[in-house]
Design a protein around this motif. Structure first.
Motif, PDB file in Angstrom:
ATOM      1  N   GLY A 277       0.825  -1.194   0.000  1.00  0.00           N
ATOM      2  CA  GLY A 277       0.000   0.000   0.000  1.00  0.00           C
ATOM      3  C   GLY A 277       0.864   1.250   0.000  1.00  0.00           C
ATOM      4  N   ASP A 278       2.083   1.161   0.566  1.00  0.00           N
ATOM      5  CA  ASP A 278       3.013   2.267   0.457  1.00  0.00           C
ATOM      6  C   ASP A 278       3.463   2.307  -0.996  1.00  0.00           C
ATOM      7  OD1 ASP A 278       2.737   2.613   3.133  1.00  0.00           O
ATOM      8  OD2 ASP A 278       4.702   1.833   3.679  1.00  0.00           O
ATOM      9  N   ASN A 279       3.988   3.427  -1.396  1.00  0.00           N
ATOM     10  CA  ASN A 279       4.410   3.573  -2.783  1.00  0.00           C
ATOM     11  C   ASN A 279       5.773   2.916  -2.983  1.00  0.00           C
ATOM     12  OD1 ASN A 279       4.557   4.338  -5.414  1.00  0.00           O
ATOM     13  ND2 ASN A 279       4.976   6.482  -4.993  1.00  0.00           N
ATOM     14  N   MET A 280       5.761   1.660  -3.412  1.00  0.00           N
ATOM     15  CA  MET A 280       7.008   0.949  -3.702  1.00  0.00           C
ATOM     16  C   MET A 280       7.317   1.121  -5.174  1.00  0.00           C
ATOM     17  SD  MET A 280       7.027  -2.657  -1.685  1.00  0.00           S
ATOM     18  CE  MET A 280       5.523  -3.267  -2.423  1.00  0.00           C
ATOM     19  N   ASP A 281       8.418   1.768  -5.472  1.00  0.00           N
ATOM     20  CA  ASP A 281       8.777   1.893  -6.880  1.00  0.00           C
ATOM     21  C   ASP A 281       9.624   0.701  -7.301  1.00  0.00           C
ATOM     22  OD1 ASP A 281      11.297   2.438  -5.879  1.00  0.00           O
ATOM     23  OD2 ASP A 281      11.345   4.499  -6.574  1.00  0.00           O
ATOM     24  N   THR A 282       9.734   0.510  -8.590  1.00  0.00           N
ATOM     25  CA  THR A 282      10.425  -0.675  -9.099  1.00  0.00           C
ATOM     26  C   THR A 282      11.910  -0.675  -8.754  1.00  0.00           C
ATOM     27  OG1 THR A 282      10.633   0.352 -11.284  1.00  0.00           O
ATOM     28  CG2 THR A 282       8.792  -1.167 -10.957  1.00  0.00           C
ATOM     29  N   SER A 283      12.535   0.491  -8.662  1.00  0.00           N
ATOM     30  CA  SER A 283      13.963   0.501  -8.317  1.00  0.00           C
ATOM     31  C   SER A 283      14.173   0.009  -6.887  1.00  0.00           C
ATOM     32  CB  SER A 283      14.581   1.885  -8.525  1.00  0.00           C
ATOM     33  OG  SER A 283      13.977   2.842  -7.705  1.00  0.00           O
ATOM     34  N   TYR A 284      13.278   0.368  -5.968  1.00  0.00           N
ATOM     35  CA  TYR A 284      13.345  -0.138  -4.593  1.00  0.00           C
ATOM     36  C   TYR A 284      13.179  -1.659  -4.592  1.00  0.00           C
ATOM     37  CZ  TYR A 284      11.835  -1.434   0.073  1.00  0.00           C
ATOM     38  OH  TYR A 284      11.702  -2.071   1.286  1.00  0.00           O
ATOM     39  N   ILE A 285      12.199  -2.147  -5.335  1.00  0.00           N
ATOM     40  CA  ILE A 285      11.914  -3.585  -5.367  1.00  0.00           C
ATOM     41  C   ILE A 285      13.070  -4.340  -6.007  1.00  0.00           C
ATOM     42  CG2 ILE A 285      10.323  -5.361  -6.193  1.00  0.00           C
ATOM     43  CD1 ILE A 285       8.145  -3.099  -6.170  1.00  0.00           C
ATOM     44  N   LYS A 286      13.645  -3.802  -7.090  1.00  0.00           N
ATOM     45  CA  LYS A 286      14.808  -4.435  -7.727  1.00  0.00           C
ATOM     46  C   LYS A 286      15.950  -4.566  -6.731  1.00  0.00           C
ATOM     47  CE  LYS A 286      13.886  -2.721 -12.381  1.00  0.00           C
ATOM     48  NZ  LYS A 286      14.342  -1.800 -13.438  1.00  0.00           N
ATOM     49  N   ASN A 287      16.151  -3.533  -5.928  1.00  0.00           N
ATOM     50  CA  ASN A 287      17.197  -3.566  -4.910  1.00  0.00           C
ATOM     51  C   ASN A 287      16.913  -4.636  -3.864  1.00  0.00           C
ATOM     52  OD1 ASN A 287      19.618  -2.521  -3.643  1.00  0.00           O
ATOM     53  ND2 ASN A 287      18.246  -1.689  -2.084  1.00  0.00           N
ATOM     54  N   VAL A 288      15.666  -4.747  -3.433  1.00  0.00           N
ATOM     55  CA  VAL A 288      15.272  -5.780  -2.468  1.00  0.00           C
ATOM     56  C   VAL A 288      15.567  -7.169  -3.030  1.00  0.00           C
ATOM     57  CG1 VAL A 288      13.265  -6.891  -1.366  1.00  0.00           C
ATOM     58  CG2 VAL A 288      13.516  -4.406  -1.281  1.00  0.00           C
ATOM     59  N   ILE A 289      15.206  -7.399  -4.279  1.00  0.00           N
ATOM     60  CA  ILE A 289      15.415  -8.702  -4.916  1.00  0.00           C
ATOM     61  C   ILE A 289      16.909  -9.013  -5.042  1.00  0.00           C
ATOM     62  CG2 ILE A 289      15.075 -10.067  -7.017  1.00  0.00           C
ATOM     63  CD1 ILE A 289      12.469  -8.354  -7.442  1.00  0.00           C
ATOM     64  N   ALA A 290      17.677  -8.057  -5.558  1.00  0.00           N
ATOM     65  CA  ALA A 290      19.118  -8.260  -5.726  1.00  0.00           C
ATOM     66  C   ALA A 290      19.798  -8.495  -4.384  1.00  0.00           C
ATOM     67  CB  ALA A 290      19.743  -7.066  -6.442  1.00  0.00           C
TER      68      ALA A 290
ATOM     69  N   LEU B   6      10.667 -14.607 -14.117  1.00  0.00           N
ATOM     70  CA  LEU B   6      11.772 -14.844 -13.191  1.00  0.00           C
ATOM     71  C   LEU B   6      13.058 -14.099 -13.543  1.00  0.00           C
ATOM     72  CD1 LEU B   6      11.125 -18.576 -12.376  1.00  0.00           C
ATOM     73  CD2 LEU B   6      10.647 -16.576 -10.972  1.00  0.00           C
ATOM     74  N   THR B   7      12.918 -12.798 -13.734  1.00  0.00           N
ATOM     75  CA  THR B   7      14.057 -11.891 -13.828  1.00  0.00           C
ATOM     76  C   THR B   7      13.831 -10.813 -12.781  1.00  0.00           C
ATOM     77  OG1 THR B   7      13.066 -10.333 -15.401  1.00  0.00           O
ATOM     78  CG2 THR B   7      14.212 -12.252 -16.338  1.00  0.00           C
ATOM     79  N   ILE B   8      14.872 -10.142 -12.368  1.00  0.00           N
ATOM     80  CA  ILE B   8      14.699  -9.077 -11.380  1.00  0.00           C
ATOM     81  C   ILE B   8      13.754  -8.007 -11.917  1.00  0.00           C
ATOM     82  CG2 ILE B   8      15.859  -7.159 -10.225  1.00  0.00           C
ATOM     83  CD1 ILE B   8      18.197  -8.995  -9.676  1.00  0.00           C
ATOM     84  N   LYS B   9      13.948  -7.616 -13.154  1.00  0.00           N
ATOM     85  CA  LYS B   9      13.120  -6.562 -13.746  1.00  0.00           C
ATOM     86  C   LYS B   9      11.642  -6.953 -13.775  1.00  0.00           C
ATOM     87  CE  LYS B   9      12.612  -3.773 -17.901  1.00  0.00           C
ATOM     88  NZ  LYS B   9      13.147  -3.502 -19.239  1.00  0.00           N
ATOM     89  N   ASN B  10      11.347  -8.160 -14.271  1.00  0.00           N
ATOM     90  CA  ASN B  10       9.949  -8.587 -14.386  1.00  0.00           C
ATOM     91  C   ASN B  10       9.305  -8.844 -13.029  1.00  0.00           C
ATOM     92  OD1 ASN B  10      10.211  -8.355 -17.130  1.00  0.00           O
ATOM     93  ND2 ASN B  10      10.463 -10.530 -17.496  1.00  0.00           N
ATOM     94  N   LEU B  11      10.072  -9.398 -12.082  1.00  0.00           N
ATOM     95  CA  LEU B  11       9.536  -9.583 -10.731  1.00  0.00           C
ATOM     96  C   LEU B  11       9.207  -8.237 -10.096  1.00  0.00           C
ATOM     97  CD1 LEU B  11      11.758 -12.405  -9.183  1.00  0.00           C
ATOM     98  CD2 LEU B  11       9.299 -12.509  -9.599  1.00  0.00           C
ATOM     99  N   ALA B  12      10.112  -7.278 -10.232  1.00  0.00           N
ATOM    100  CA  ALA B  12       9.883  -5.945  -9.664  1.00  0.00           C
ATOM    101  C   ALA B  12       8.651  -5.299 -10.269  1.00  0.00           C
ATOM    102  CB  ALA B  12      11.114  -5.067  -9.874  1.00  0.00           C
ATOM    103  N   ASN B  13       8.481  -5.423 -11.578  1.00  0.00           N
ATOM    104  CA  ASN B  13       7.289  -4.863 -12.225  1.00  0.00           C
ATOM    105  C   ASN B  13       6.011  -5.521 -11.724  1.00  0.00           C
ATOM    106  OD1 ASN B  13       8.719  -2.996 -13.754  1.00  0.00           O
ATOM    107  ND2 ASN B  13       8.955  -4.387 -15.481  1.00  0.00           N
ATOM    108  N   ALA B  14       6.038  -6.850 -11.582  1.00  0.00           N
ATOM    109  CA  ALA B  14       4.863  -7.584 -11.107  1.00  0.00           C
ATOM    110  C   ALA B  14       4.526  -7.205  -9.660  1.00  0.00           C
ATOM    111  CB  ALA B  14       5.091  -9.089 -11.229  1.00  0.00           C
ATOM    112  N   ILE B  15       5.543  -7.103  -8.814  1.00  0.00           N
ATOM    113  CA  ILE B  15       5.314  -6.744  -7.414  1.00  0.00           C
ATOM    114  C   ILE B  15       4.772  -5.321  -7.306  1.00  0.00           C
ATOM    115  CG2 ILE B  15       6.452  -6.279  -5.204  1.00  0.00           C
ATOM    116  CD1 ILE B  15       8.370  -8.629  -5.909  1.00  0.00           C
ATOM    117  N   SER B  16       5.299  -4.410  -8.114  1.00  0.00           N
ATOM    118  CA  SER B  16       4.850  -3.016  -8.042  1.00  0.00           C
ATOM    119  C   SER B  16       3.401  -2.858  -8.487  1.00  0.00           C
ATOM    120  CB  SER B  16       5.751  -2.106  -8.869  1.00  0.00           C
ATOM    121  OG  SER B  16       5.581  -2.328 -10.243  1.00  0.00           O
ATOM    122  N   GLN B  17       2.887  -3.815  -9.252  1.00  0.00           N
ATOM    123  CA  GLN B  17       1.502  -3.736  -9.732  1.00  0.00           C
ATOM    124  C   GLN B  17       0.503  -4.351  -8.754  1.00  0.00           C
ATOM    125  OE1 GLN B  17       1.309  -5.314 -13.710  1.00  0.00           O
ATOM    126  NE2 GLN B  17       2.954  -3.990 -14.402  1.00  0.00           N
ATOM    127  N   VAL B  18       1.006  -5.039  -7.722  1.00  0.00           N
ATOM    128  CA  VAL B  18       0.109  -5.629  -6.729  1.00  0.00           C
ATOM    129  C   VAL B  18      -0.450  -4.500  -5.867  1.00  0.00           C
ATOM    130  CG1 VAL B  18      -0.029  -7.136  -4.719  1.00  0.00           C
ATOM    131  CG2 VAL B  18       1.352  -7.811  -6.674  1.00  0.00           C
TER     132      VAL B  18
END
Length: 87
Positions: A4-17, A74-86
């Motif tokens: 619900g907080d504004n998670m941007d894809t760069s934050y999520i990519k960093n979390v995944i990496a 199953l790439t960092i980019k695609n996972l981050a995009n999918a998570i940001s859309q939830v």
């Protein structure tokens, strides 16, 4: 950060990496590379730990996102995009 907080894809990519690096010691340089590629050879057990860390940090059900998607997710980019859309 809670869902619900504004998670941007760069934050999520960093979390995944960071999760990948902490669990496996692998530093991912290519966010478009499939996480199950042969060069990295991430074990299924390690992948479970990685998914758990991502779910905890991003407050999402990543297992459900993966189950409802194709292997290309199953790439960092695609996972981050999918998570940001939830929502």
């Amino acid at each position: 950060m809670r869902r619900g907080d504004n998670m941007d894809t760069s934050y999520i990519k960093n979390v995944i990496a960071q999760a990948i690096c902490e669990v496996t010691g692998i530093k991912v340089n290519d966010e478009n590379r499939n996480l199950f590629n042969f060069e990295w050879n991430i074990s299924p057990v390690d992948m479970i730990y990685i998914i758990d860390r991502i779910e905890e940090d991003c407050k999402v059900d990543l297992a459900e996102i993966i189950a409802n998607s194709g292997y290309r997710l199953l790439t960092i980019k695609n996972l981050a995009n999918a998570i940001s859309q939830v929502k």
